[in-house]
Design a protein around this motif. Structure first.
Motif, PDB file in Angstrom:
ATOM      1  N   LEU A  16       0.845  -1.189   0.000  1.00 13.67           N
ATOM      2  CA  LEU A  16       0.000   0.000   0.000  1.00 13.67           C
ATOM      3  C   LEU A  16       0.880   1.239   0.000  1.00 13.67           C
ATOM      4  N   GLU A  17       0.681   2.099  -0.969  1.00 12.99           N
ATOM      5  CA  GLU A  17       1.495   3.298  -1.097  1.00 12.99           C
ATOM      6  C   GLU A  17       1.243   4.228   0.085  1.00 12.99           C
ATOM      7  N   SER A  18       2.307   4.712   0.670  1.00 15.53           N
ATOM      8  CA  SER A  18       2.221   5.617   1.804  1.00 15.53           C
ATOM      9  C   SER A  18       2.256   7.054   1.310  1.00 15.53           C
ATOM     10  N   SER A  19       1.403   7.893   1.890  1.00 16.61           N
ATOM     11  CA  SER A  19       1.399   9.293   1.478  1.00 16.61           C
ATOM     12  C   SER A  19       2.671  10.005   1.915  1.00 16.61           C
ATOM     13  N   GLY A  20       3.351   9.476   2.926  1.00 14.19           N
ATOM     14  CA  GLY A  20       4.562  10.113   3.412  1.00 14.19           C
ATOM     15  C   GLY A  20       5.841   9.538   2.836  1.00 14.19           C
ATOM     16  N   GLY A  21       5.720   8.502   2.027  1.00 13.82           N
ATOM     17  CA  GLY A  21       6.907   7.852   1.492  1.00 13.82           C
ATOM     18  C   GLY A  21       7.475   8.600   0.304  1.00 13.82           C
ATOM     19  N   PRO A  22       8.782   8.576   0.176  1.00 16.63           N
ATOM     20  CA  PRO A  22       9.400   9.272  -0.955  1.00 16.63           C
ATOM     21  C   PRO A  22       9.152   8.531  -2.261  1.00 16.63           C
ATOM     22  N   LEU A  23       8.855   9.272  -3.326  1.00 20.66           N
ATOM     23  CA  LEU A  23       8.593   8.681  -4.633  1.00 20.66           C
ATOM     24  C   LEU A  23       9.763   7.835  -5.129  1.00 20.66           C
ATOM     25  N   PRO A  24      11.018   8.274  -4.968  1.00 18.87           N
ATOM     26  CA  PRO A  24      12.126   7.422  -5.439  1.00 18.87           C
ATOM     27  C   PRO A  24      12.142   6.040  -4.781  1.00 18.87           C
ATOM     28  N   LEU A  25      11.643   5.919  -3.553  1.00 15.62           N
ATOM     29  CA  LEU A  25      11.594   4.624  -2.886  1.00 15.62           C
ATOM     30  C   LEU A  25      10.649   3.680  -3.627  1.00 15.62           C
ATOM     31  N   LYS A  26       9.494   4.187  -4.017  1.00 19.41           N
ATOM     32  CA  LYS A  26       8.536   3.366  -4.785  1.00 19.41           C
ATOM     33  C   LYS A  26       9.171   2.914  -6.091  1.00 19.41           C
ATOM     34  N   GLU A  27       9.813   3.834  -6.783  1.00 15.66           N
ATOM     35  CA  GLU A  27      10.440   3.500  -8.059  1.00 15.66           C
ATOM     36  C   GLU A  27      11.550   2.469  -7.880  1.00 15.66           C
ATOM     37  N   ARG A  28      12.342   2.605  -6.828  1.00 12.78           N
ATOM     38  CA  ARG A  28      13.424   1.654  -6.566  1.00 12.78           C
ATOM     39  C   ARG A  28      12.867   0.278  -6.205  1.00 12.78           C
ATOM     40  N   LEU A  29      11.801   0.257  -5.404  1.00  8.21           N
ATOM     41  CA  LEU A  29      11.179  -1.008  -5.009  1.00  8.21           C
ATOM     42  C   LEU A  29      10.638  -1.746  -6.231  1.00  8.21           C
ATOM     43  N   LEU A  30       9.955  -1.020  -7.113  1.00  9.05           N
ATOM     44  CA  LEU A  30       9.422  -1.642  -8.321  1.00  9.05           C
ATOM     45  C   LEU A  30      10.527  -2.072  -9.277  1.00  9.05           C
ATOM     46  N   ALA A  31      11.605  -1.307  -9.341  1.00 11.34           N
ATOM     47  CA  ALA A  31      12.737  -1.692 -10.196  1.00 11.34           C
ATOM     48  C   ALA A  31      13.399  -2.969  -9.675  1.00 11.34           C
ATOM     49  N   LEU A  32      13.384  -3.147  -8.376  1.00 11.32           N
ATOM     50  CA  LEU A  32      13.998  -4.329  -7.773  1.00 11.32           C
ATOM     51  C   LEU A  32      13.097  -5.563  -7.844  1.00 11.32           C
ATOM     52  N   ALA A  33      11.791  -5.376  -7.563  1.00 16.24           N
ATOM     53  CA  ALA A  33      10.922  -6.542  -7.404  1.00 16.24           C
ATOM     54  C   ALA A  33       9.568  -6.415  -8.099  1.00 16.24           C
ATOM     55  N   GLY A  34       9.432  -5.488  -9.037  1.00 16.59           N
ATOM     56  CA  GLY A  34       8.176  -5.344  -9.769  1.00 16.59           C
ATOM     57  C   GLY A  34       8.052  -6.364 -10.889  1.00 16.59           C
ATOM     58  N   ARG A  35       7.039  -6.181 -11.733  1.00 15.64           N
ATOM     59  CA  ARG A  35       6.815  -7.090 -12.864  1.00 15.64           C
ATOM     60  C   ARG A  35       8.024  -7.107 -13.794  1.00 15.64           C
ATOM     61  N   GLU A  36       8.295  -8.296 -14.301  1.00 14.92           N
ATOM     62  CA  GLU A  36       9.346  -8.522 -15.290  1.00 14.92           C
ATOM     63  C   GLU A  36      10.769  -8.268 -14.788  1.00 14.92           C
ATOM     64  N   THR A  37      10.951  -8.133 -13.478  1.00 10.94           N
ATOM     65  CA  THR A  37      12.302  -8.006 -12.927  1.00 10.94           C
ATOM     66  C   THR A  37      12.927  -9.393 -12.785  1.00 10.94           C
ATOM     67  N   ASP A  38      14.212  -9.422 -12.510  1.00 10.13           N
ATOM     68  CA  ASP A  38      14.886 -10.706 -12.293  1.00 10.13           C
ATOM     69  C   ASP A  38      14.257 -11.469 -11.133  1.00 10.13           C
ATOM     70  N   LEU A  39      13.903 -10.742 -10.052  1.00  8.37           N
ATOM     71  CA  LEU A  39      13.270 -11.414  -8.909  1.00  8.37           C
ATOM     72  C   LEU A  39      11.920 -12.025  -9.296  1.00  8.37           C
ATOM     73  N   HIS A  40      11.148 -11.300 -10.094  1.00  5.98           N
ATOM     74  CA  HIS A  40       9.852 -11.823 -10.549  1.00  5.98           C
ATOM     75  C   HIS A  40      10.055 -13.085 -11.380  1.00  5.98           C
ATOM     76  N   LYS A  41      10.993 -13.033 -12.291  1.00  5.47           N
ATOM     77  CA  LYS A  41      11.243 -14.201 -13.145  1.00  5.47           C
ATOM     78  C   LYS A  41      11.772 -15.381 -12.330  1.00  5.47           C
ATOM     79  N   ARG A  42      12.584 -15.094 -11.328  1.00  6.81           N
ATOM     80  CA  ARG A  42      13.174 -16.166 -10.518  1.00  6.81           C
ATOM     81  C   ARG A  42      12.155 -16.831  -9.592  1.00  6.81           C
TER      82      ARG A  42
END
Length: 124
Positions: A16-42
């Protein structure tokens, strides 16, 4: 699923997206473990960040700290079980029905809180 010994197959884990969370954190989290990432494929599981406005939640949802999961870089809070049930009513597909039945069978739902008048608990 983090609050009980209940498992079922899923393709994603909702954050759940936090209103107080920094936008770069969301982008980094999705880059690490979002759809079509290495973690998703693994692991065939990805993280999906959900905008709070999309969910069907009480006006003041209850979040509880998750105990027993030691993470170095994250603090995990989970939505209270009754609020999880309410959030499933908007979509209410077969998986949602089974999830609610399982939570009820495990005695995790506070029936009196769940049937409290909707006008006091939900925002429209």
């Amino acid at each position: 699923m983090l609050q009980a010994d209940y498992t079922r197959g899923t393709k994603d884990s909702d954050v759940l997206e936090s209103s107080g969370g920094p936008l770069p954190l969301k982008e980094r989290l999705l880059a690490l473990a979002g759809r079509e990432t290495d973690l998703h494929k693994r692991f065939r599981l990805y993280i999906d960040v959900i905008d709070r406005a999309i969910l069907f939640l009480p006006q003041q949802p209850e979040f509880r700290p998750l105990q027993g999961l030691a993470l170095k870089n994250f603090k995990i809070e989970v939505l209270a079980v009754n609020d999880v049930v309410l959030s499933k009513l908007k979509r209410y597909n077969r998986d949602d029905t089974n999830d609610i039945r399982t939570m009820a069978a495990k005695g995790l739902i506070d029936h009196n809180l769940l049937i409290e008048p909707l006008s006091r608990r939900l925002s429209f």
